[in-house]
Design a protein around this motif. Sequence first.
Motif, short mmCIF file in Angstrom:
data_model
loop_
_atom_site.label_atom_id
_atom_site.label_comp_id
_atom_site.label_asym_id
_atom_site.label_seq_id
_atom_site.Cartn_x
_atom_site.Cartn_y
_atom_site.Cartn_z
N HIS A 197 -2.18 12.63 -69.94
CA HIS A 197 -0.96 13.34 -70.36
C HIS A 197 -0.20 13.82 -69.14
O HIS A 197 -0.79 14.23 -68.15
CB HIS A 197 -1.28 14.51 -71.29
CG HIS A 197 -2.37 15.41 -70.78
ND1 HIS A 197 -3.71 15.07 -70.87
CD2 HIS A 197 -2.33 16.62 -70.19
CE1 HIS A 197 -4.45 16.04 -70.35
NE2 HIS A 197 -3.63 17.00 -69.92
N THR A 234 -8.41 19.19 -68.99
CA THR A 234 -9.23 19.74 -70.07
C THR A 234 -9.20 18.86 -71.32
O THR A 234 -10.03 19.04 -72.20
CB THR A 234 -8.77 21.16 -70.45
OG1 THR A 234 -7.40 21.12 -70.87
CG2 THR A 234 -8.92 22.11 -69.28
N ASP A 236 3.61 21.66 -75.68
CA ASP A 236 2.26 22.18 -75.41
C ASP A 236 2.02 23.41 -76.28
O ASP A 236 2.90 24.25 -76.44
CB ASP A 236 2.14 22.53 -73.92
CG ASP A 236 0.69 22.71 -73.50
OD1 ASP A 236 0.19 21.87 -72.73
OD2 ASP A 236 0.05 23.70 -73.93
P1 5GP Z 1 -4.87 19.76 -69.05
O1 5GP Z 1 -5.60 21.09 -69.04
O2 5GP Z 1 -5.81 18.64 -69.44
O3 5GP Z 1 -4.07 19.46 -67.83
O4 5GP Z 1 -3.78 19.88 -70.21
C1 5GP Z 1 -4.12 19.92 -71.56
C2 5GP Z 1 -3.00 20.64 -72.28
O5 5GP Z 1 -3.10 20.35 -73.65
C3 5GP Z 1 -3.06 22.15 -72.13
O6 5GP Z 1 -1.84 22.61 -71.53
C4 5GP Z 1 -3.21 22.65 -73.56
O7 5GP Z 1 -2.47 23.83 -73.81
C5 5GP Z 1 -2.70 21.48 -74.39
N1 5GP Z 1 -3.31 21.36 -75.69
C6 5GP Z 1 -4.65 21.38 -75.97
N2 5GP Z 1 -4.85 21.21 -77.28
C7 5GP Z 1 -3.62 21.05 -77.85
C8 5GP Z 1 -3.18 20.83 -79.20
O8 5GP Z 1 -3.95 20.74 -80.15
N3 5GP Z 1 -1.84 20.73 -79.39
C9 5GP Z 1 -0.94 20.83 -78.36
N4 5GP Z 1 0.36 20.71 -78.68
N5 5GP Z 1 -1.33 21.04 -77.08
C10 5GP Z 1 -2.64 21.14 -76.84
#
Ligand code: 5GP
Length: 112
Positions: free
Chosen positions: A98, A93, A29
Amino acid sequence: MDCIFCKIVAGAIPSKKVREDETLLAFYDIEPKAPIHILVIPKKHVASLADAKKADEALLGRLLIAAADIAREQGLARGFRVVISTGAEGGQTVDHLHLHVMGGRQMHWPPG
Ligand code: 5GP
Ligand code: ZN
């Protein structure tokens, strides 16, 4: 396709890969919330857990087994947490399914 994780799968956006096979990809992440914070995603675009279909059963199983393998490889023998944020109120987000694999610190309940 305007999906950041599909772009990571395609290599159009770089990522620090942890594991890859024909169906899934795992990478660190970009904004870790624990000492170990890895995302495990299907290579095919599935928008969220709520969008997973019966036909995705095997894929979901593979994602979970990969999460457990990765936790083992990362030395998280004392425990770890797998999180699947789903939908806006679930805190999702990025609209590509994932699994967050998090560990290396004490987790708390309830999560925020
Ligand atoms: P959510 O908020 O949907 O549960 O998790 C999305 C995750 O994706 C977040 O923890 C965020 O830091 C990660 N993330 C968003 N954009 C990127 C990216 O471009 N590269 C990586 N490695 N992680 C990302
Ligand atoms: Zn996608």
